[in-house]
Design a protein around this motif. Structure first.
Motif, PDB file in Angstrom:
ATOM      1  N   ALA A  31       0.734  -1.171   0.082  1.00 49.74           N
ATOM      2  CA  ALA A  31       0.087   0.114  -0.017  1.00 49.74           C
ATOM      3  C   ALA A  31       0.982   1.229  -0.011  1.00 49.74           C
ATOM      4  O   ALA A  31       1.901   1.452   0.759  1.00 49.74           O
ATOM      5  CB  ALA A  31      -0.969  -0.052   1.241  1.00 49.74           C
ATOM      6  N   GLY A  32       0.544   2.375  -0.759  1.00 52.34           N
ATOM      7  CA  GLY A  32       1.446   3.397  -0.978  1.00 52.34           C
ATOM      8  C   GLY A  32       0.528   4.570  -1.709  1.00 52.34           C
ATOM      9  O   GLY A  32      -0.415   4.160  -2.159  1.00 52.34           O
ATOM     10  N   PHE A  33       1.017   5.810  -1.735  1.00 50.38           N
ATOM     11  CA  PHE A  33       0.360   6.805  -2.247  1.00 50.38           C
ATOM     12  C   PHE A  33       1.457   7.829  -2.653  1.00 50.38           C
ATOM     13  O   PHE A  33       2.332   8.310  -2.107  1.00 50.38           O
ATOM     14  CB  PHE A  33      -0.407   7.518  -1.286  1.00 50.38           C
ATOM     15  N   LEU A  34       1.300   8.136  -4.144  1.00 45.45           N
ATOM     16  CA  LEU A  34       2.311   8.955  -4.910  1.00 45.45           C
ATOM     17  C   LEU A  34       2.483  10.582  -4.365  1.00 45.45           C
ATOM     18  O   LEU A  34       3.517  10.974  -4.096  1.00 45.45           O
ATOM     19  CB  LEU A  34       2.141   8.942  -6.271  1.00 45.45           C
ATOM     20  N   GLY A  35       1.283  11.166  -4.553  1.00 48.78           N
ATOM     21  CA  GLY A  35       0.927  12.581  -4.217  1.00 48.78           C
ATOM     22  C   GLY A  35       2.072  13.414  -4.777  1.00 48.78           C
ATOM     23  O   GLY A  35       2.794  13.886  -4.143  1.00 48.78           O
ATOM     24  N   PRO A  36       2.352  13.484  -6.089  1.00 49.42           N
ATOM     25  CA  PRO A  36       3.306  14.347  -6.785  1.00 49.42           C
ATOM     26  C   PRO A  36       2.993  15.948  -6.429  1.00 49.42           C
ATOM     27  O   PRO A  36       2.146  16.373  -6.537  1.00 49.42           O
ATOM     28  CB  PRO A  36       3.245  14.107  -8.147  1.00 49.42           C
ATOM     29  N   ALA A  37       4.259  16.642  -5.952  1.00 51.28           N
ATOM     30  CA  ALA A  37       4.017  18.103  -5.922  1.00 51.28           C
ATOM     31  C   ALA A  37       5.223  18.453  -5.498  1.00 51.28           C
ATOM     32  O   ALA A  37       6.204  18.139  -4.892  1.00 51.28           O
ATOM     33  CB  ALA A  37       3.135  18.069  -4.685  1.00 51.28           C
ATOM     34  N   LYS A  38       5.687  19.674  -6.190  1.00 49.71           N
ATOM     35  CA  LYS A  38       7.002  20.267  -5.849  1.00 49.71           C
ATOM     36  C   LYS A  38       7.146  21.052  -4.494  1.00 49.71           C
ATOM     37  O   LYS A  38       6.167  21.487  -3.912  1.00 49.71           O
ATOM     38  CB  LYS A  38       7.417  21.225  -6.877  1.00 49.71           C
ATOM     39  N   ILE A  39       8.376  20.965  -4.088  1.00 53.57           N
ATOM     40  CA  ILE A  39       8.406  21.917  -2.393  1.00 53.57           C
ATOM     41  C   ILE A  39       7.984  23.337  -2.773  1.00 53.57           C
ATOM     42  O   ILE A  39       7.736  23.755  -1.831  1.00 53.57           O
ATOM     43  CB  ILE A  39       9.897  21.605  -2.108  1.00 53.57           C
ATOM     44  N   GLU A  91      -0.265  19.293   4.145  1.00 49.68           N
ATOM     45  CA  GLU A  91      -1.216  18.384   4.275  1.00 49.68           C
ATOM     46  C   GLU A  91      -1.198  17.301   3.146  1.00 49.68           C
ATOM     47  O   GLU A  91      -1.266  15.985   3.507  1.00 49.68           O
ATOM     48  CB  GLU A  91      -2.801  18.707   4.086  1.00 49.68           C
ATOM     49  N   THR A  92      -0.354  17.593   2.100  1.00 52.30           N
ATOM     50  CA  THR A  92       0.071  16.773   0.895  1.00 52.30           C
ATOM     51  C   THR A  92       1.166  15.812   1.278  1.00 52.30           C
ATOM     52  O   THR A  92       1.332  14.644   1.355  1.00 52.30           O
ATOM     53  CB  THR A  92       0.470  17.659  -0.314  1.00 52.30           C
ATOM     54  N   PHE A  93       2.121  16.508   1.979  1.00 57.93           N
ATOM     55  CA  PHE A  93       3.144  15.823   2.544  1.00 57.93           C
ATOM     56  C   PHE A  93       2.841  14.628   3.402  1.00 57.93           C
ATOM     57  O   PHE A  93       3.182  13.536   3.553  1.00 57.93           O
ATOM     58  CB  PHE A  93       4.216  16.717   3.222  1.00 57.93           C
ATOM     59  N   LYS A  94       2.006  15.106   4.626  1.00 53.46           N
ATOM     60  CA  LYS A  94       1.565  14.259   5.486  1.00 53.46           C
ATOM     61  C   LYS A  94       0.753  13.069   5.086  1.00 53.46           C
ATOM     62  O   LYS A  94       0.970  11.942   5.533  1.00 53.46           O
ATOM     63  CB  LYS A  94       0.411  14.927   6.500  1.00 53.46           C
ATOM     64  N   ILE A 123       0.326   7.423   4.517  1.00 54.30           N
ATOM     65  CA  ILE A 123       0.072   6.165   3.857  1.00 54.30           C
ATOM     66  C   ILE A 123       1.104   5.336   3.624  1.00 54.30           C
ATOM     67  O   ILE A 123       1.104   4.060   3.803  1.00 54.30           O
ATOM     68  CB  ILE A 123      -0.807   6.393   2.522  1.00 54.30           C
ATOM     69  N   SER A 124       2.352   5.934   3.189  1.00 57.43           N
ATOM     70  CA  SER A 124       3.277   5.011   2.510  1.00 57.43           C
ATOM     71  C   SER A 124       4.447   4.532   3.518  1.00 57.43           C
ATOM     72  O   SER A 124       4.806   3.489   3.596  1.00 57.43           O
ATOM     73  CB  SER A 124       3.948   5.820   1.421  1.00 57.43           C
ATOM     74  N   LEU A 125       4.392   5.365   4.586  1.00 57.63           N
ATOM     75  CA  LEU A 125       5.474   4.928   5.559  1.00 57.63           C
ATOM     76  C   LEU A 125       4.799   4.779   6.745  1.00 57.63           C
ATOM     77  O   LEU A 125       5.058   3.753   7.375  1.00 57.63           O
ATOM     78  CB  LEU A 125       6.182   6.212   5.983  1.00 57.63           C
ATOM     79  N   THR A 126       4.145   5.707   7.582  1.00 55.81           N
ATOM     80  CA  THR A 126       3.374   5.220   8.729  1.00 55.81           C
ATOM     81  C   THR A 126       2.428   4.190   8.549  1.00 55.81           C
ATOM     82  O   THR A 126       2.613   3.154   9.635  1.00 55.81           O
ATOM     83  CB  THR A 126       2.682   6.452   9.250  1.00 55.81           C
ATOM     84  N   GLY A 127       1.544   4.049   7.609  1.00 54.19           N
ATOM     85  CA  GLY A 127       0.889   2.925   7.400  1.00 54.19           C
ATOM     86  C   GLY A 127       1.584   1.556   7.272  1.00 54.19           C
ATOM     87  O   GLY A 127       1.167   0.709   8.181  1.00 54.19           O
ATOM     88  N   GLN A 144       8.878  14.846  -6.047  1.00 52.61           N
ATOM     89  CA  GLN A 144       8.966  13.819  -5.501  1.00 52.61           C
ATOM     90  C   GLN A 144       9.425  13.757  -4.268  1.00 52.61           C
ATOM     91  O   GLN A 144       9.886  12.758  -3.475  1.00 52.61           O
ATOM     92  CB  GLN A 144       9.517  12.500  -6.177  1.00 52.61           C
ATOM     93  N   VAL A 145       9.284  14.819  -3.717  1.00 49.75           N
ATOM     94  CA  VAL A 145       9.891  15.167  -2.206  1.00 49.75           C
ATOM     95  C   VAL A 145       9.489  14.262  -1.302  1.00 49.75           C
ATOM     96  O   VAL A 145       9.905  13.532  -0.453  1.00 49.75           O
ATOM     97  CB  VAL A 145       9.954  16.640  -1.911  1.00 49.75           C
ATOM     98  N   SER A 146       7.945  14.443  -1.241  1.00 45.39           N
ATOM     99  CA  SER A 146       7.014  13.726  -0.312  1.00 45.39           C
ATOM    100  C   SER A 146       7.504  12.105  -0.358  1.00 45.39           C
ATOM    101  O   SER A 146       7.478  11.178   0.414  1.00 45.39           O
ATOM    102  CB  SER A 146       5.461  13.888  -0.410  1.00 45.39           C
ATOM    103  N   TYR A 147       7.141  11.515  -1.550  1.00 43.80           N
ATOM    104  CA  TYR A 147       7.119  10.297  -2.036  1.00 43.80           C
ATOM    105  C   TYR A 147       8.670   9.941  -1.510  1.00 43.80           C
ATOM    106  O   TYR A 147       8.666   8.646  -1.078  1.00 43.80           O
ATOM    107  CB  TYR A 147       6.949   9.954  -3.615  1.00 43.80           C
ATOM    108  N   SER A 148       9.672  10.349  -2.069  1.00 46.54           N
ATOM    109  CA  SER A 148      11.071   9.929  -1.726  1.00 46.54           C
ATOM    110  C   SER A 148      11.344   9.851  -0.254  1.00 46.54           C
ATOM    111  O   SER A 148      12.051   9.266   0.082  1.00 46.54           O
ATOM    112  CB  SER A 148      12.011  10.719  -2.637  1.00 46.54           C
ATOM    113  N   ALA A 149      10.982  10.957   0.279  1.00 45.13           N
ATOM    114  CA  ALA A 149      11.036  10.932   1.933  1.00 45.13           C
ATOM    115  C   ALA A 149      10.492   9.834   2.574  1.00 45.13           C
ATOM    116  O   ALA A 149      10.922   9.194   3.277  1.00 45.13           O
ATOM    117  CB  ALA A 149      10.460  12.224   2.607  1.00 45.13           C
TER     118      ALA A 149
END
Length: 261
Positions: free
Chosen positions: A91-99, A110-113, A118-122, A163-168
């Protein structure tokens, strides 16, 4: 570890990499517990008499939903006397957005969270809640009580613009693999992370055609996107090879992501 007559838990198991994993593990004789945002259309309640599949409607970012599903799976394990052989966290979520956007707006927190939740905490929540049951299971002849398989991404190493959020999130999943394996070694539970490159899944299918063509030019061999069943084959290898532990496996055909498409 042999999965015959054992349970394999797969999060995000109704599509993409998760669905391919469910199909292969089932063909090897495993009973499958699927966690996903939706239930399959042919199982509207998720309450099945089948000993082959159990479906649970779970948003992995909601700890109470994870707890309810884990409780049901552990009860199923005890009722059938089938140990949990593997947990595969797709399970994961991409959520693309530039910093910082072109109009000088910062990334919405909220996008980062959402991506991290989903991807990490979940992923961590599913693992931590199911481990107390796995750690008390009888060990097999190798002293093994199962394996935790997490899913990172090539973005953990070659993150692109947006991919700042996703890569993190995916970078953290990769980084926690060795300490997770060390924490669990006393119980004979392994931890392995698979980091796929571009695969033919819903995430990639949603890309604009121009972006897909640009990405295809970065591929080495094979010069195509990975197939979900190839990911599933890697899951099988991890499950069956007891020496695979505490490592991150890049599954990307030698491709390295460019900074932008």
């Amino acid at each position: 570890m042999n999965v015959q007559d054992k349970i394999v838990v797969v999060t995000g198991g109704l599509s993409g990499l998760g669905a391919a994993t469910v199909k292969l593990m089932s063909s090897l004789g495993a009973s499958i517990a699927v966690f996903d945002l939706q239930l399959p259309k042919d199982s509207p309640t998720g309450d099945s008499d089948s000993q082959k599949y159990r479906y649970f409607k779970v948003d992995v970012s909601k700890t109470e939903q994870v707890a309810a599903a884990v409780q049901a799976v552990t009860a199923w394990s005890k009722e059938t006397n089938k140990p949990i052989a593997a947990v595969v966290c797709c399970a994961g979520f991409l959520g693309p957005a530039k910093i910082l956007s072109k109009n000088n707006s910062p990334l919405a927190l909220e996008t980062f969270k959402k991506v991290v939740d989903i991807s990490l905490t979940g992923t961590v929540d599913v693992i931590r809640q199911i481990l107390p049951h796995m750690s008390t299971q009888p060990a097999d002849t190798n002293g093994s009580r199962g394996v935790i398989i997490t899913v990172s991404s090539a973005a953990a190493f070659d993150g692109q613009e947006g991919q700042v959020s996703y890569s993190a999130a995916k970078g953290a999943i990769a980084a926690m693999t060795l300490p997770l394996a060390r924490d669990l070694s006393r119980w004979g539970i392994r931890a392995v992370c698979i980091a796929p490159g571009m695969f033919d899944t819903g995430m990639v299918e949603g890309m604009p055609e121009k972006a897909r063509e640009s990405l295809n030019k970065t591929l080495e061999f094979p010069a195509r996107a990975g197939r979900p069943e190839e990911f599933a084959c890697m899951v099988r290898s991890v499950v069956e090879n007891v020496m695979l532990n505490g490592t991150v496996i890049r599954l990307d055909g030698a491709a390295r992501m460019p900074s932008r498409l």
